[in-house]
Every structure is written in C-alpha cells, then in structure tokens.
Design an enzyme around this catalytic site. Structure first.
Site, mmCIF file in Angstrom:
data_model
loop_
_atom_site.group_PDB
_atom_site.id
_atom_site.type_symbol
_atom_site.label_atom_id
_atom_site.label_comp_id
_atom_site.label_asym_id
_atom_site.label_seq_id
_atom_site.Cartn_x
_atom_site.Cartn_y
_atom_site.Cartn_z
ATOM 1 N N ARG A 181 4.348 10.417 1.088
ATOM 2 C CA ARG A 181 4.936 9.661 -0.029
ATOM 3 C C ARG A 181 5.523 10.686 -0.984
ATOM 4 O O ARG A 181 4.860 11.658 -1.341
ATOM 5 C CB ARG A 181 3.877 8.827 -0.735
ATOM 6 C CG ARG A 181 4.372 8.237 -2.036
ATOM 7 C CD ARG A 181 3.410 7.260 -2.644
ATOM 8 N NE ARG A 181 3.372 6.019 -1.906
ATOM 9 C CZ ARG A 181 2.771 4.914 -2.343
ATOM 10 N NH1 ARG A 181 2.173 4.908 -3.517
ATOM 11 N NH2 ARG A 181 2.770 3.820 -1.617
ATOM 12 N N LYS B 4 3.913 27.985 -6.518
ATOM 13 C CA LYS B 4 4.362 29.390 -6.540
ATOM 14 C C LYS B 4 5.858 29.497 -6.279
ATOM 15 O O LYS B 4 6.381 30.583 -6.078
ATOM 16 C CB LYS B 4 3.606 30.186 -5.472
ATOM 17 C CG LYS B 4 2.109 30.278 -5.710
ATOM 18 C CD LYS B 4 1.437 31.096 -4.616
ATOM 19 C CE LYS B 4 0.428 30.278 -3.880
ATOM 20 N NZ LYS B 4 -0.056 30.905 -2.659
ATOM 21 N N ARG C 298 -3.862 2.391 -2.014
ATOM 22 C CA ARG C 298 -4.050 1.682 -0.735
ATOM 23 C C ARG C 298 -3.209 2.238 0.415
ATOM 24 O O ARG C 298 -3.663 2.185 1.559
ATOM 25 C CB ARG C 298 -3.907 0.165 -0.907
ATOM 26 C CG ARG C 298 -2.560 -0.310 -1.263
ATOM 27 C CD ARG C 298 -2.623 -1.399 -2.335
ATOM 28 N NE ARG C 298 -2.738 -0.814 -3.647
ATOM 29 C CZ ARG C 298 -3.673 -1.132 -4.544
ATOM 30 N NH1 ARG C 298 -4.553 -2.047 -4.273
ATOM 31 N NH2 ARG C 298 -3.683 -0.539 -5.722
ATOM 32 N N THR C 299 -2.026 2.737 0.128
ATOM 33 C CA THR C 299 -1.234 3.283 1.238
ATOM 34 C C THR C 299 -1.938 4.516 1.784
ATOM 35 O O THR C 299 -2.112 4.674 3.000
ATOM 36 C CB THR C 299 0.202 3.630 0.781
ATOM 37 O OG1 THR C 299 0.741 2.494 0.126
ATOM 38 C CG2 THR C 299 1.083 4.009 1.954
ATOM 39 N N HIS D 102 9.881 1.413 1.579
ATOM 40 C CA HIS D 102 8.445 1.529 1.851
ATOM 41 C C HIS D 102 8.232 0.720 3.148
ATOM 42 O O HIS D 102 7.687 -0.378 3.128
ATOM 43 C CB HIS D 102 7.674 0.934 0.666
ATOM 44 C CG HIS D 102 6.220 1.271 0.605
ATOM 45 N ND1 HIS D 102 5.532 1.873 1.646
ATOM 46 C CD2 HIS D 102 5.300 1.059 -0.381
ATOM 47 C CE1 HIS D 102 4.259 2.027 1.278
ATOM 48 N NE2 HIS D 102 4.103 1.546 0.062
HETATM 49 N N1 CP Z 1 1.324 -1.064 -2.229
HETATM 50 C C1 CP Z 1 1.185 0.256 -2.434
HETATM 51 O O1 CP Z 1 2.026 1.059 -2.034
HETATM 52 O O2 CP Z 1 0.049 0.607 -3.110
HETATM 53 P P1 CP Z 1 -0.381 2.080 -3.509
HETATM 54 O O3 CP Z 1 0.651 2.593 -4.459
HETATM 55 O O4 CP Z 1 -1.746 1.927 -4.116
HETATM 56 O O5 CP Z 1 -0.384 2.898 -2.258
#
Ligand code: CP
Length: 354
Positions: free
Chosen positions: A141, A120, A91-92, A174
């Site tokens: 991420r 590499k 979702r993120t 986050h």
């Molecule tokens: N809540 C959240 O970060 O979900 P994802 O890991 O699916 O992105």
C-alpha cells in the site's frame, strides 16, 4: 552521473508506459494467461471472479478443523511475502497477513518508511527492488498514485520478478477491496449477481474503493449505479466515461433519501480528508450522507448495507445489529478472498476443490 542518466531513461520509459491505455498494459502484468501482478480491478473478469469466490468458499470450509488448516498451511509453505504498507491500514494489512498464514506463506513487513533505509535517502524504487532479493511476492500500500504499478513494471524488467499485489494505491485503485466487496455481494445474493442497483454514498471523488468496485460491476448484467455525494466530491469523470462506454446506466444525486428505497446494496464511504489540500472537507455538511437507524425502515428487506471501513459517523452504530448490515462480514470476507487470490497467483488454486 551515470546512475542519474540511467534513472532518467528508466523514468522516461515508465512515463510512456504509465500513459498507455489499460488494455495495452494488462498483458505486461499477466504470465502464461494467468494474472500475475494484481494492480487494477479491470484485470478481473466474471469467470475469474466466480472461480475466486468458489475457491474462497471452499477454503473457509476446508479450514474449519485442524486437519484442513494443516492442509491449507502446506499449500504455499515454500513462499515468502513482503508486506510493505507505508500508508495506514488495519484490515487490508491484517487480512493479507492472515491470508498468507492460512496458506503457509511466511511474511516480513515494513509499515513506516522511517524504519527502512528510505530514511537514509534510498529511493522507493530501490527499496522495493531490495525486497525482491528476499521474498517471492510483494503486497503493498502506497500513498503515491501509480507507484504500485511502477513497482510491478520495474520488477518485471529485472532478472528476479516477483508478483506485486496492490493493497491500495493513492486515490487510484484498491482492487482487492473491490474483490472482497464483490465477494460479499455474491454471498449476500446467493450467487445471483445480475440485475442489481448499487447505491454508492459519500466522498466518491477521492475514494479508491468506489472506483475499483465500479470497474468490477461491469462484469455483471444489468447493473445500475447510483452515486450519492456532496457536489464537491462527485465521482470523477473518467469513471463516468467508463460507464458510458460500456452502456452501464448510472445517475448522480445529492439526495440520499430519495434513492435508498430502490437499492439492492448501499455502499457507504467516509470522507477522505487525508487528501485535503486546503481543509475542503471542513466546508462540507456530510450529515445528509449518513445512514441512520431511522433509514432501516426505508430500505428493501433484502438490501445489504456495506462499508469498506474504517467508518467515522457514516453509519450509526445501532445499525450494526440489523441483519442487512454486512460490513463486519465484509472485512472477514477479505481474508478469504485474498487467500483465494494468492492461491490463484501461485497456481495452487486447483488444490482447493469446490
Ligand atoms: N478498507 C480498508 O482498506 O481498510 P484499511 O485502511 O483498514 O486497510
């Protein structure tokens, strides 16, 4: 040899910077008084949060028809973004991708280092610097704590800095999840964010969402927090220190049933066993930290049940039908909140009137 020495010097400077107090770091990630790199929940104040929530509300109103969608799609059609998500995400990743598309931002993505030149032997630092040669923003991420912050620090020292947005960094933070969580609370409580009791449940030690959400709660008045977790996965001391420093009341317990009736919001989380070193999650009975259908009669009529998702068994699926279960709305709110944030970073938020 020269390159190795140079890297050693850069890493030493970074090491010094990384250790600094957050208040000293924040100016480095701000430009002309405006948030530039979005790395920490502590970068948001109440005024900015309210502005972003109103912008997100306005954006979802505007885009109800083609004309409005075309308008929104022209706001940042001159911008390109890189989505570098080398830790799993549904979702993120998707909410950022679609938020970009709503604003007209064109996107590229890498989701696995095995498909980039890191395989590499290119360093992650050189990899992210390469992105900035092609795009105007990096949304990322990464599993390594501090690496998203290091990317922003490195980029800001180059002649082609681009904003960095943290889509989840190790066990640290986050911040945009906290933004959408707070936006969900704001919508659920009709904008009345003060005087609330928030109960956070689960693996609080290793969950980055609960850390960031706790930081954001400081922006509201008379918020009390209840941390419900197994003994092994209690909230980390640095967060408890933060709450003490800001005179925010909190309590810790392992007895979920004893506190659920007082909650204005219950924030469920899953066990974060991807961070296990020696199978420690398997030694914990997590069932007392599940929200079951039978609990619905014990909570307030106005209480909202949240979860950053993905879930495993923390919330029984039949709970989804209860109107107090807001986690599916929460994930959709993420797309609008993230679109509002990017509109703000690129200074087109004023074109989304509320
Ligand atoms: N809540 C959240 O970060 O979900 P994802 O890991 O699916 O992105």
């Amino acid at each position: 040899m020269k390159r190795t020495l140079e890297m050693t010097r850069v890493n030493a400077n970074w090491g010094e910077f990384y250790k600094k107090d957050i208040s000293e770091k924040l100016p480095f990630f701000t430009k002309e008084g405006r948030l530039y790199d979005c790395l920490f929940a502590q970068q948001f104040n109440r005024r900015l949060l309210t502005h972003l929530f109103k912008t997100a509300d306005a954006l979802r109103d505007i885009t109800q028809n083609k004309e409005g969608m075309d308008y929104a799609g022209g706001l940042l059609s001159h911008i390109r973004a890189m989505l570098y998500f080398v830790q799993p995400s549904t979702r993120t990743f998707l909410s950022f991708l679609n938020a970009c598309h709503i604003l007209g931002i064109r996107t590229s993505e890498i989701r696995d280092t095995s498909t980039s030149s890191e395989v590499k032997g290119e360093s992650p630092e050189d990899t992210v610097r390469t992105f900035s040669s092609y795009v105007d923003m990096i949304i990322m991420r990464h599993p390594t704590p501090g690496f998203v912050e290091k990317t922003a620090w490195l980029m800001n020292r180059t002649d082609r800095p681009v904003p960095i947005i943290n889509g989840g960094s190790g066990k640290d933070q986050h911040p945009t999840q906290a933004l959408l969580d707070t936006y969900t609370l704001y919508r659920s409580f009709n904008g009345d964010m003060d005087n609330k009791k928030i109960v956070m449940v689960g693996d609080l030690k290793r969950g980055r969402t609960v850390r960031s959400l706790t930081y954001l709660m400081r922006n509201f008045k008379n918020i009390s927090l209840v941390f419900v977790s197994p003994e092994q996965f209690r909230m980390e001391p640095d967060i408890l220190e933060f709450l003490k420093r800001h005179n925010m009341p909190f309590m810790e317990t392992a007895d979920f049933m004893s506190v659920m009736g007082e909650a204005d919001a219950i924030y469920m989380t899953r066990i974060q066993d991807e961070h296990d070193n020696a199978g420690e999650s398997k030694k914990v009975d997590y069932s007392p930290f599940h929200f079951k259908a039978e609990h619905l009669k014990l909570i307030k009529k106005t209480c909202v049940i949240m979860h950053p998702l993905p879930r495993r068994h923390e919330i029984e699926v039949t709970v989804d039908e209860d109107p107090r279960a807001v986690f599916w709305r929460q994930e959709r709110n993420g797309m609008w909140a993230r679109a509002a944030l990017m509109a703000y970073i690129f200074d087109v938020d004023k074109k989304i009137k509320y």
